[in-house]
Design a protein around this motif. Structure first.
Motif, mmCIF file in Angstrom:
data_model
loop_
_atom_site.group_PDB
_atom_site.id
_atom_site.type_symbol
_atom_site.label_atom_id
_atom_site.label_comp_id
_atom_site.label_asym_id
_atom_site.label_seq_id
_atom_site.Cartn_x
_atom_site.Cartn_y
_atom_site.Cartn_z
ATOM 1 N N TYR A 181 -7.791 -3.056 17.586
ATOM 2 C CA TYR A 181 -6.407 -3.305 18.006
ATOM 3 C C TYR A 181 -5.406 -3.279 16.847
ATOM 4 O O TYR A 181 -4.202 -3.330 17.076
ATOM 5 N N GLY A 182 -5.919 -3.224 15.611
ATOM 6 C CA GLY A 182 -4.993 -3.349 14.473
ATOM 7 C C GLY A 182 -4.474 -2.008 13.990
ATOM 8 O O GLY A 182 -4.400 -1.762 12.799
ATOM 9 N N ILE A 212 0.172 2.035 11.869
ATOM 10 C CA ILE A 212 0.232 3.469 11.545
ATOM 11 C C ILE A 212 1.599 4.034 11.904
ATOM 12 O O ILE A 212 2.228 4.721 11.098
ATOM 13 N N ASN A 213 2.055 3.739 13.109
ATOM 14 C CA ASN A 213 3.348 4.275 13.533
ATOM 15 C C ASN A 213 4.458 3.226 13.424
ATOM 16 O O ASN A 213 5.443 3.249 14.155
ATOM 17 N N HIS A 214 4.278 2.325 12.461
ATOM 18 C CA HIS A 214 5.259 1.251 12.320
ATOM 19 C C HIS A 214 6.579 1.782 11.757
ATOM 20 O O HIS A 214 6.570 2.625 10.853
ATOM 21 N N PRO A 215 7.692 1.323 12.286
ATOM 22 C CA PRO A 215 8.986 1.841 11.791
ATOM 23 C C PRO A 215 9.227 1.570 10.308
ATOM 24 O O PRO A 215 10.046 2.274 9.695
ATOM 25 N N GLU A 216 8.539 0.609 9.746
ATOM 26 C CA GLU A 216 8.768 0.322 8.327
ATOM 27 C C GLU A 216 7.984 1.228 7.377
ATOM 28 O O GLU A 216 8.029 1.031 6.171
ATOM 29 N N ARG A 217 7.252 2.189 7.965
ATOM 30 C CA ARG A 217 6.505 3.090 7.083
ATOM 31 C C ARG A 217 7.448 3.803 6.120
ATOM 32 O O ARG A 217 8.551 4.242 6.483
ATOM 33 N N LEU A 218 7.020 3.956 4.878
ATOM 34 C CA LEU A 218 7.805 4.710 3.892
ATOM 35 C C LEU A 218 7.777 6.174 4.277
ATOM 36 O O LEU A 218 6.718 6.726 4.566
ATOM 37 N N ASP A 278 -10.701 -17.865 1.241
ATOM 38 C CA ASP A 278 -11.491 -17.090 2.192
ATOM 39 C C ASP A 278 -10.565 -16.143 2.933
ATOM 40 O O ASP A 278 -9.428 -15.930 2.522
ATOM 41 N N ARG A 279 -11.073 -15.557 4.018
ATOM 42 C CA ARG A 279 -10.279 -14.576 4.751
ATOM 43 C C ARG A 279 -10.268 -14.911 6.222
ATOM 44 O O ARG A 279 -11.168 -15.562 6.737
ATOM 45 N N SER A 280 -9.248 -14.430 6.886
ATOM 46 C CA SER A 280 -9.155 -14.604 8.329
ATOM 47 C C SER A 280 -9.665 -13.334 8.994
ATOM 48 O O SER A 280 -9.461 -12.230 8.497
ATOM 49 N N LEU A 281 -10.288 -13.538 10.141
ATOM 50 C CA LEU A 281 -10.770 -12.401 10.916
ATOM 51 C C LEU A 281 -9.623 -11.466 11.298
ATOM 52 O O LEU A 281 -9.795 -10.270 11.437
ATOM 53 N N PHE A 282 -8.429 -12.039 11.444
ATOM 54 C CA PHE A 282 -7.344 -11.274 12.043
ATOM 55 C C PHE A 282 -6.467 -10.560 11.010
ATOM 56 O O PHE A 282 -5.558 -9.844 11.359
ATOM 57 N N ARG A 313 1.729 -6.301 10.201
ATOM 58 C CA ARG A 313 2.676 -5.455 10.941
ATOM 59 C C ARG A 313 2.139 -5.118 12.331
ATOM 60 O O ARG A 313 2.706 -4.307 13.046
ATOM 61 N N VAL A 314 1.010 -5.706 12.705
ATOM 62 C CA VAL A 314 0.489 -5.516 14.065
ATOM 63 C C VAL A 314 0.799 -6.799 14.841
ATOM 64 O O VAL A 314 0.265 -7.864 14.548
#
Lengths: 345, 151, 646, 528
Positions: free
Chosen positions: A264-265, A269-275, D421-425, D435-436
């Motif tokens: 889902y992450g 890729i198509n984020h408007p903030e892309r350079l 440490d790190r988060s899964l997300f 940015r997601v």
């Protein structure tokens, strides 16, 4: 592994010992309708749609029935046909008829099975329709849960258990009130669900459906850009946009599994903030510039700092080819071994 | 509360097979199974909480909200049914002003139907708190309640 | 002697106990089965203790074991079976049998027995001919019975293991230790023809043999006391009245298959059975007949009690074992290994019903031939039934297999009360069926009942008279199975739901012409498609009622009429003008004020307001009997309807 | 990894140390969880009660930074119990006797004192690992990000060697590489001391080889490591920096130092897909293509080289990184950067990198290949060190070790030990994942995880803002009161620019690997 020969609807096929009748059939491209079976999971035998008649006397579920040499299977025996048609009718009578606006339309196992076993409007009209009214759980940002569409096949529960070992969900209540639930039927987002979406991709209907999913025009096989496992992905493309990511079942590393970031992450890729253009700092602020402008400036500045006045930091996120050229550039053009990357962080 | 329950659960530490006795003990202690209690059981046994909830909700014995001070159970076994348990149920619902399966707002009464209590020869049977009442007549339920409810 | 140290000690223990109890000149046995307790038997017991105590008699039975004599004692026993007439008191050794005893009667009983050597006639059971029965044996309810499993029920104190010893308790276990190999034991059980009393009737000997042959260890013996059938309480009574016989039977089974651990699964709704069982286990261990090194033989067997948490489906063997493991009681899906191979904790498990185990000590002591001689060729021994419903003598009975339904209902049960007429008898609980008058000469055995469309089941037998609606009965059972379905497989979960919805509609007058065909079609598919016995048999009540009482279905669907006048949507209450005396009783009792009328004037029911609760009919004095119930419904006049809308 | 991901599922015992595997990398954790479910022993060694503990047979909850003592203690138990695989040691290893001598300080009572783990439990785990093989070791940054990280790794290598669990299927010492192509960046020689394929810069024959291949003369001096580069920038020795796809503003330990350094540069070029915090400091920012917009290869943690394929066009004028670098080189008049496409670069890589010698795009169409793959007909190498080790003698070296404390431990002034440490997300500094929207919804801010007892002693409630300070900097975060952290230990991620954790962390470096000690530093906490 030893081979056995069985007969399905008069057709002799060979199968490996230890296979189930359903697996043997599928291996030969024969369709036996089923709803609660999934090749990644242990057979459950609960939907009872895959019933067949064995050796002319016993009604059994093909998803759990091991093959035996000389076994004769009928999928079209009248008793079997009646049981499975009634069974599918019962499910459909208990299912919302909102196919046209449903996420799973065209990709719905229930539709496929209902069509195959011959569910008709006349047949359905005999039944009392009483759809369960349970509010949807929309708490997860990536998928919705619609219990009214749930056919309780348990594929999601078994996925979360057998494959993911997370157990965020399980069967709760019993009988007609059974539902797939977190503790206290709290929103899935408040459970230990890791949003991997493995259950969502396996749901045969749209009880678990991705939010705002767009059907891709085509898919491109690639590798996930997050962690070092290197899961194979299928990037779903529509226009110049990545609109979905699925696990690549043929990839030897992940065999289709993905985590929440991988599946889902992708929206960065198509984020408007892309350079999208080079930027050059002028009077303390970064301003858009042309490639020529930027490259000229860099060539000039780098030319003046060759040797150990220069360092390059490559990236663990770019390709081997990218990295190779950067170290080559640093060593061959800039004349220094001051090249490293963020491997240690 | 955690301490109270921990004491009840301590004999079962790490025993995955003892889930049902644990749920029974906790319900004995609290009168019902709170989410907090089920989480604690999950922690004690190392079981997923969804599983604890799944098991608990499977069995009719467990309640998930606070119960009334007085509990009336109307037997709905076959013998009771043929001897008019449905009318007895309606009568209790009218008398207590609550429907079967619910608890009054003041937590005075809970009313439910139960599967056979095994006193079929006395049908129809109603159990109020600990008292078993046999051959119940709809016209006399006020007396039954009077006899068995706690102050 | 406090402990059995060798098998030979059991006989000595019996003699000691027999002799000790013989020093009690006289005793009052108070039935403390659940039915009698509900009737107040514990108060009666307390009163006996008080009254006897007042005479300076110490009723403590321990004194008997100190070679002291006691003039009179009192103990509680388990269920005598004749629950309808409780509380029951039996005076030993004379056997005088008092019914419906209240605490206020106790003084009189004690005085009559101790001082006057007399019998109080008014407390004796009155036979249909008006004469009185002095003893149980004299009561028709009992004299057609043959009590084996129930033999100890009502004659011994279940909370004192010494009473069990006195009646040959643990002698069978001692005998097998002395004389029989596990194979021998299995051979005896096989020869006896004992079939599982849980309902399926699977030959017990064959099951035990499979348990012995199973390779994996440890092995378990599980006793199924999850008596879930509504309308059945046989297992409850055995566990409450004679728990030791179950313990002895399980221990023999453990010896036969090589198990060291046993579990008794008891419904949580049976608290008294749990208490008595736990006490019995504790005492058995104390006396060296259970636990480690039983009777000094080196054989170990321990029993734990597991309280079920309320799920009918857990009566199914795989669901039951999963439930003990702390899981949802969802039956395992076939094809699967047998429970004797893969059962509790995935280990070989011998699972039998309470009664099956309870028969075993007698079979060992008296021989396979003795058991085989009772009953029929294919179904040997006795059957235990909870005889209930519209029957004069409700209670628990034990009869030889092969007896006819008619004998049970009329000779033992005394027929239908209040001049009603017989309509149907239901056996086998929710998995069984309803048999009509024409089949009353069906002999009771596994196969005959099966043929008639019902099953033996675990032993519920509910008699229905003409006031029972058979569609409503089918609806009732489907409501039960729908609620109790575990929900995992589609035909059972949604099939029972659909059948129930259709039946509800029919009862509500919304039946459709094609519903009968659909009911039959779905019933067969639910039978053929379901995972476990619960689902496979769920439609039996529908099929048998359709088979024998189709006209009632048709009346509901076509005429909107409930001939038994049960289905509230199809009936109306009406006050007969010529009979109403205007006593106002009905009007005052009506919960919805639907009855109007002045004192001494004819009352009228407003059909628009009436909720068909029937209180008016119940309240109307017998001498008037002015309220009648009719079906189909009396149409509500249009005017009233509009008023309601307005 | 010495072995393949799929082999984890075949191990009979898994030791997961210094890895919060279910959070990163989750898909690999599936293998470990599956193995545990099917009966394998899972020993989790971690100072925190991480999610993986739910599936563990044994949890060794040792104090952060005491891994050497824990592992050497396990080895001593194994040796003392006669469970060492002497055949393996004699035939395939060197330096065993000297190594055994170094075990003397690691008797169980001492180890128990250092690690805080009951000796009995350590003994049980050790025997399990030694006698119920094949045994696989999984480790991650919890092992390496210490001032004695190299020792930590050596200790694990010793453990595997002493039990013969190296160079065999379903066993091995398996570092779980964190980023998608961290393996590949190393393989490609984006390191100061080696050319592609780990060919040492210090060896003249290697220098000669690359000078010949590239047609230039090369420096014979090893370069500086990541942290050293920032030190030299700080000292004015380095004046130009070309930074690609990295965000040291957040990721660098002791981040304030890094930021200060970057501000001192004459010329900073940052090449990235977003305008990161670091990019904002740059003189020139170059727009790069994301993975979905270019072709190439990634090498995963099990050394599998897999094809990345272009799915869409880059936004605007953004270009694949290699094209940008090539353009700069060509602008500077350099030769050897005129590639038509990525496959040509791979061709050159294969020609100079023995372990990639058999790699070509055609061969990667199936499921990728695991290096070493020295020739076009070589099938790749799922398991390393079978039969022979890659050392000059062909034998594996035992490494005598002694225990050293972390550089900075809690004291009266800074009483809590902070670990990261790190988060899964989220991923690294969050430039992609933050940015997601959905990921941001699931995990939107930093939390300081703290034991309930510690929280109570500071009067802190759950979800309350707390000020966290170390000797180097300070930041704020909300509390998450949880028993996951034992008393005295607090934990944070470093995904959130709003709570830049790395302003707190310690710059102490491992002397060999030059990795900063981000897993252990001392902090103090105050209600904000």
């Amino acid at each position: 592994m030893s081979k056995v020969t069985i007969t399905i609807d008069g057709m002799q096929i060979s199968a490996d010992e230890g296979m189930t009748v359903l697996e043997a059939a599928q291996a030969h491209g024969l369709y036996i309708p089923n709803l609660c079976n999934h090749p990644d999971l242990k057979p459950a035998g609960l939907c009872r749609v895959c019933v067949v008649k064995m050796d002319d006397w016993k009604v059994t579920v093909s998803c759990k029935q091991p093959v035996k040499d000389g076994m004769v299977i009928s999928t079209e025996d009248p008793e079997v046909q009646k049981i499975r048609r009634n069974t599918v009718e019962l499910i459909v009578a208990d299912h919302p008829m909102t196919c046209l606006t449903c996420e799973a339309d065209g990709n719905c196992e229930l539709q496929r099975v209902a069509h195959y076993v011959g569910v008709t409007p006349e047949g359905l009209n005999r039944y009392r329709r009483k759809i369960r009214n349970i509010p949807m759980d929309r708490s997860n940002p990536f998928f919705d849960i619609d219990h009214s569409k749930c056919i309780l096949c348990g594929i999601c529960v078994r996925t979360c258990d057998e494959l993911q070992n997370i157990n965020a969900i399980d069967y709760a209540q019993r009988g007609v009130t059974s539902l797939i639930s977190t503790l206290g039927n709290k929103p899935i987002a408040d459970s230990r669900c890791e949003s991997c979406g493995e259950c969502v991709v396996r749901c045969p209907v749209a009880a678990l459906a991705p939010k705002g999913a767009q059907e891709p025009m085509y898919e491109v096989k690639s590798i996930c850009s997050y962690c070092g496992v290197g899961c194979g992905v299928m990037l779903g493309v529509r226009g110049q946009k990545v609109v979905s990511v699925e696990g690549d079942r043929n990839n030897p590393v992940n065999k289709g599994s993905l985590c929440v970031k991988g599946r889902y992450g992708y929206k960065f890729i198509n984020h408007p903030e892309r350079l999208s253009t080079p930027l050059i700092k002028k009077n303390g602020t970064l301003e858009e510039a042309s490639w020529d402008e930027a490259l000229d400036l860099i060539a000039e500045k780098f030319s003046g700092s060759k040797g150990d006045k220069f360092a390059a930091l490559a990236s663990a996120r770019i390709t081997n080819e990218d990295n190779y050229l950067i170290q080559k550039f640093t060593r061959a053009v800039m004349g220094t071994n001051n090249i490293d990357h963020c491997a240690r962080l | 509360m955690e301490e109270r329950l921990s004491a009840v659960l301590s004999p079962y530490e790490g025993r995955k097979d003892a889930l049902i006795p644990m749920l029974q003990k906790v319900q004995e202690e609290l009168g019902y199974l709170s989410e907090e209690a089920m989480l604690l059981i999950a922690r004690t046994t190392g079981m997923p909480e969804s599983h604890v909830y799944g098991v608990a909700t499977f069995y009719a014995q467990f309640y998930f909200s606070r119960r009334g001070k007085n509990q009336t159970k109307i037997c709905s076994g076959t013998a009771c049914h043929v001897k008019g348990a449905a009318r007895v149920k309606d009568a209790f619902e009218r008398e207590l002003g609550i429907s079967c399966g619910s608890t009054s707002a003041d937590y005075e009464h809970s009313l439910e139907t139960v599967a056979c209590v095994g006193s079929c020869a006395l049908a129809p049977v109603v159990v109020v708190n600990e008292d078993v009442h046999g051959q119940v007549q709809t016209g006399k339920i006020d007396k039954i309640l009077e006899q068995s409810i706690k102050d | 002697m406090q402990k059995v140290n060798s098998p030979a000690d059991v006989a000595k223990m019996r003699e000691i106990c027999k002799a000790a109890f013989a020093r009690q000149k006289l005793r009052f046995l108070i039935c403390a089965g659940t039915g009698c307790i509900a009737g107040g038997s514990l108060d009666v017991y307390e009163e006996f203790k008080r009254v006897i105590g007042e005479r300076g008699i110490d009723v403590n039975v321990d004194l008997l074991f100190e070679n002291k004599e006691i003039e009179a004692g009192t103990v509680t026993s388990g269920c005598h079976g004749f629950c309808q007439m409780g509380p029951l008191v039996r005076v030993e050794p004379a056997g005088t049998f008092y019914t419906k005893v209240r605490a206020k009667d106790v003084e009189e009983i004690v005085t009559a027995t101790l001082d006057e050597n007399a019998v109080i006639e008014r407390l004796l059971y009155e036979k249909p001919d008006g004469s009185h029965a002095a003893t149980e044996e004299d009561v028709p309810f009992y004299n057609r019975q043959q009590r084996i499993v129930l033999g100890g029920c009502g004659t011994i104190d279940p909370e004192d293991i010494r009473e069990y010893f006195a009646v040959d308790g643990f002698q069978a276990l001692a005998t097998i230790f002395q004389e029989h190999s596990p194979e021998d034991v299995i051979e005896i059980v096989k020869e006896s023809g004992l079939r599982g009393r849980g309902g399926g009737g699977f030959p017990a000997g064959r099951k035990w043999e499979a348990g012995l042959n199973a390779k994996a260890t440890p092995k378990y013996v599980v006793c199924n006391g999850d008596e879930g059938d509504p309308g059945a309480f046989m297992d409850r009574s055995v566990l409450e009245a004679n728990p030791q016989s179950v313990i002895e039977g399980m221990t023999i089974a453990a010896y036969a298959i090589g198990a060291e651990f046993g579990v008794v699964y008891v419904r949580a709704e049976y608290p008294l059975a749990v208490v008595r069982l736990l006490k019995a286990i504790e005492q058995a261990k104390e006396y060296g007949v259970l636990g480690d090194n039983i009777m000094g033989t080196g054989f170990n067997f321990d029993i734990e009690v597991f309280q079920g948490a309320g799920a009918f489906v857990c009566g199914e063997s795989t669901a039951l074992t999963l439930s003990i493991e702390g899981k949802r009681g969802m039956p395992r899906v076939a094809p699967r290994p047998r429970t004797t191979e893969v059962g509790l904790f995935d280990k070989p498990t011998l699972l039998n019903n309470v009664k099956s185990f309870a028969y075993v000590p007698d079979i060992i002591r008296k021989g396979a031939g003795w058991f085989k001689s009772i009953g029929t060729e294919s179904s040997s021994g006795t059957a235990v039934f909870a005889l209930t419903g519209n029957i004069l003598n409700a209670g628990l009975i034990e009869v030889p297999m092969g007896i006819k339904l008619r004998e049970i209902i009329y000779d033992i049960g005394g027929g239908i009360p209040k001049g009603g007429s017989f309509k149907a008898v239901q056996t086998g609980g929710p998995s069984g069926g309803c048999l009509p008058e024409s089949l009353l000469d069906t002999p009771i055995d596994y196969d005959s009942l099966d043929e008639a469309g019902s099953i033996m089941g675990s032993g519920g037998m509910v008699v229905m008279d003409e006031r029972t609606c058979m569609v409503d009965v089918a609806r009732y059972f489907l409501n039960f199975t729908e609620e109790e379905s575990c929900g995992q497989c589609v035909p059972c979960r949604l099939g029972t739901k659909q059948l129930l919805e259709i039946l509800k509609d029919i009862c509500a007058g919304k039946g459709r012409k094609k519903d009968i065909d659909l009911l039959v079609e779905l019933s067969h598919s639910v039978h053929g498609g379901s995972v476990c016995g619960l689902g496979q048999t769920a439609a039996n009540p529908v099929l048998t009622t359709l088979r024998y009482f189709k006209d009632e279905y048709e009346a509901h669907i076509n005429d909107k009429c409930c001939p038994a006048r049960v289905c509230t949507n199809l009936i109306s209450y009406r006050i007969m003008e010529d009979k109403c005396a205007g006593c106002t009783l009905c009007a005052r009792a009506c919960p919805v004020d639907a009855i109007s009328g002045e004192k001494k004037e004819v009352h009228v029911i407003d059909q628009g307001l009436c909720i068909q609760c029937g209180v008016c009919m119940e309240k109307c004095p017998k001498k008037f009997s002015a309220v009648e119930c009719v079906s189909p419904k009396i149409p509500i006049p249009a005017k009233e309807k509009t008023e309601v809308v307005a | 990894m010495t072995n393949s991901i799929a082999e984890i599922g075949g191990a009979a015992t898994i030791l997961a140390i210094g890895t919060n595997t279910t959070q990163a990398p989750p898909v690999l954790a599936l293998q470990a969880k599956k193995a545990a479910r099917e009966g394998a022993n899972l020993i989790v060694a971690n100072p925190k009660e991480i999610d993986l503990c739910r599936h563990a047979t044994i949890h060794l909850q040792h104090r952060p930074g005491t891994d050497v003592a824990l592992v050497m203690g396990m080895i001593k138990v194994i040796v003392d119990a006669g469970l060492a695989d002497m055949d393996f040691i004699n035939s395939r290893c060197e330096n065993y006797d000297a190594f055994v001598d170094s075990l003397s300080e690691f008797d169980l009572p001492s180890v128990e004192k250092i690690t805080g783990v009951p000796g009995e439990l350590i003994g049980k785990a050790a025997k399990m690992y030694a006698s119920e093989g094949p045994s696989s070791i999984l480790y991650c940054m919890g092992i390496t990000q210490h001032c004695h990280g190299t020792d930590n790794v050596w200790s694990l290598s010793n453990l595997a060697l002493v039990t013969g669990n190296l160079g065999k299927a379903n066993a091995g010492v398996n570092p779980l590489r964190g980023q998608n192509n961290v393996q590949g960046s190393c393989d490609m020689g984006a390191l100061p001391d080696v050319y592609p394929g780990y060919q040492k810069v210090a060896k003249p024959e290697n220098k000669l080889k690359f000078e010949t291949a590239w047609g230039v003369s090369l420096s014979d001096q090893e370069g500086l490591t990541h942290s050293e580069i920032f030190d030299d920038i700080h000292d004015g020795k380095i004046t130009s920096l070309y930074l690609i796809g990295e965000n040291p503003y957040l990721s660098e330990a002791n981040a304030n130092h890094a930021i200060e350094s970057m501000n001192r540069l004459d010329f900073l070029v940052v090449q990235d897909i977003f305008l990161t915090e670091t990019a904002e400091l740059a003189d020139v920012v170059l727009p790069a293509a994301s993975f979905a917009e270019k072709n190439g290869t990634f090498s995963n943690t099990e050394r599998r080289i897999q094809r990345v394929r272009k799915a869409i066009d880059s936004p605007g004028e953004a270009l694949p990184d290699w094209q940008i670098t090539a353009a700069i080189a060509q602008k500077m008049g350099a030769k050897g950067f005129d590639f038509d496409d990525e496959s040509q670069i791979m061709h050159e890589i294969a020609s100079v990198t023995p372990s990639y010698g058999g790699i070509s795009y055609d061969r990667l169409e199936g499921g990728g290949l695991q290096w070493p793959c020295p020739s076009p007909d070589h099938p790749g190498t799922p398991t390393l060190h079978l039969g022979k080790f890659g050392t000059p003698s062909g034998k594996a070296q035992f490494m005598p070790l002694s225990f050293r404390d972390s550089a900075e431990l809690p004291d009266d002034e800074y009483p809590f030990l902070l670990t990261t440490d790190r988060s899964l997300f989220h991923y690294h500094t969050g430039s992609m994942t933050r940015r997601v929207d959905g990921l941001e919804q699931l995990d939107s801010e930093e939390f300081l995880k703290i034991n309930p007892k510690d929280a109570a002693s500071l009067g802190l409630e759950d979800n309350e803002v707390v000020q966290i300070a170390s000797r180097r900097g300070q930041t704020q975060a909300k509390t998450k009161v949880t028993k996951i952290c034992p008393p005295g230990l607090v934990s944070m991620t470093f995904h959130f620019a709003e709570s830049p954790t790395n302003v707190l962390t310690s710059p102490a470096l491992d002397p060999v690997a030059k990795i900063p000690e981000t897993k252990v530093c001392a902090v103090k906490l105050e209600k904000a």
